[in-house]
Design an enzyme around this catalytic site. Structure first.
Site, PDB file in Angstrom:
ATOM      1  N   TYR A 159       0.836  -1.213   0.000  1.00 34.76           N
ATOM      2  CA  TYR A 159       0.000   0.000   0.000  1.00 34.76           C
ATOM      3  C   TYR A 159       0.868   1.260   0.000  1.00 34.76           C
ATOM      4  O   TYR A 159       0.603   2.213  -0.733  1.00 34.76           O
ATOM      5  CB  TYR A 159      -0.914  -0.043   1.222  1.00 34.76           C
TER       6      TYR A 159
ATOM      7  N   LYS B  69       0.896   4.090  -2.867  1.00 33.77           N
ATOM      8  CA  LYS B  69       0.536   5.474  -2.573  1.00 33.77           C
ATOM      9  C   LYS B  69       1.686   6.446  -2.826  1.00 33.77           C
ATOM     10  O   LYS B  69       1.460   7.603  -3.192  1.00 33.77           O
ATOM     11  CB  LYS B  69       0.037   5.592  -1.130  1.00 33.77           C
TER      12      LYS B  69
END
Length: 251
Positions: free
Chosen positions: A152, A156
């Site tokens: 993640y 991001k």
């Protein structure tokens, strides 16, 4: 704001995406409410229509090129050419590196990064033709690093580089590209994180609030407000930026 302007929001069935879709509708946009399950978009569409806005539920797997093309073409045909795109669709598959599977890695990168790439590539054709457009990508404070989120965090952080590059490439066509990086926001996703670590969600929120300078956790509407600014006319000289909406200067 012209009534004809159309916005696409991915991952808009709930949470930040739903709040953003509702906010953009209030701003005068017709909104394509996109999510993997078209039926799950009904609540968001209903909220927009009840408020007097126009909305269309669209089921799309943002990681599938053919489905993305079909979805964006459908939006253009039924609502009008999309001139705002909010790349919000995302999933989590949290685990420490030594326990993270290749599927955990690939799934998260596919939805966040490949999804943003495919949606942006499809939507920019309409924006460049119109000579006006806004792309807003959802990053996260996790881009700065967060235990158990190698996939993640990488996705991001990648969104930030993607944002800055598109800003450079698309600026001459009247298109701005910016990113919003939320901190702790109360959503199903943060509730799932609390469950994963075995903490009651209320307790989890209270603990988070103590670490945030403004002493509260964020709401989806906090993010929607920032997206609203980036999607409007007044932000036309702001591009390639990442704004942390996190109640303080850092994660």
């Amino acid at each position: 704001m012209s009534e004809s302007k159309v916005a696409i929001v991915t991952g808009a069935a709930r949470g930040i995406g739903a709040a953003t879709a509702v906010r953009l509708a209030r701003d005068g946009f017709a909104v394509a409410v996109c999510d993997l399950d078209e039926a799950a978009c009904a609540g968001t569409v209903e909220a927009i229509e009840k408020d007097g806005g126009r909305a269309l539920a669209v089921g799309v797997d943002v990681a599938d090129s053919a489905k993305v093309s079909a979805a964006v073409e459908r939006v253009a045909a039924e609502l009008g050419p999309p001139l705002v795109l909010v790349n919000n669709a995302g999933i989590i598959r949290d685990n420490l590196l030594f326990k993270m599977t290749e599927d955990d890695w690939d799934a998260v990168l596919a939805v966040h990064l490949r999804g943003a790439f495919l949606m942006s590539r499809a939507a920019q054709a309409y924006m460049t033709k119109a000579g006006w457009g806004r792309i807003v990508n959802l990053s996260s404070t996790s881009a700065l690093g967060n235990r158990g989120q190698a996939n993640y965090s990488a996705a991001k952080a990648g969104m930030q580089g993607f944002t800055k590059t598109l800003a450079i490439e698309l600026g001459k066509f009247g298109i701005t590209v910016n990113a919003v990086a939320p901190g702790f926001i109360v959503t199903d996703m943060t509730a799932a994180t609390a469950e994963r670590v075995g903490v009651d969600f209320e307790v989890f929120q209270q603990a988070a609030a103590k670490e945030i300078p403004v002493r509260r956790v964020g709401r989806p509407e906090d993010i929607a407000a920032m997206v609203s600014f980036f999607a409007g006319e007044e932000s036309s000289f702001v591009s390639g930026q990442v704004i942390y909406v996190a109640g303080g200067p850092k994660a």
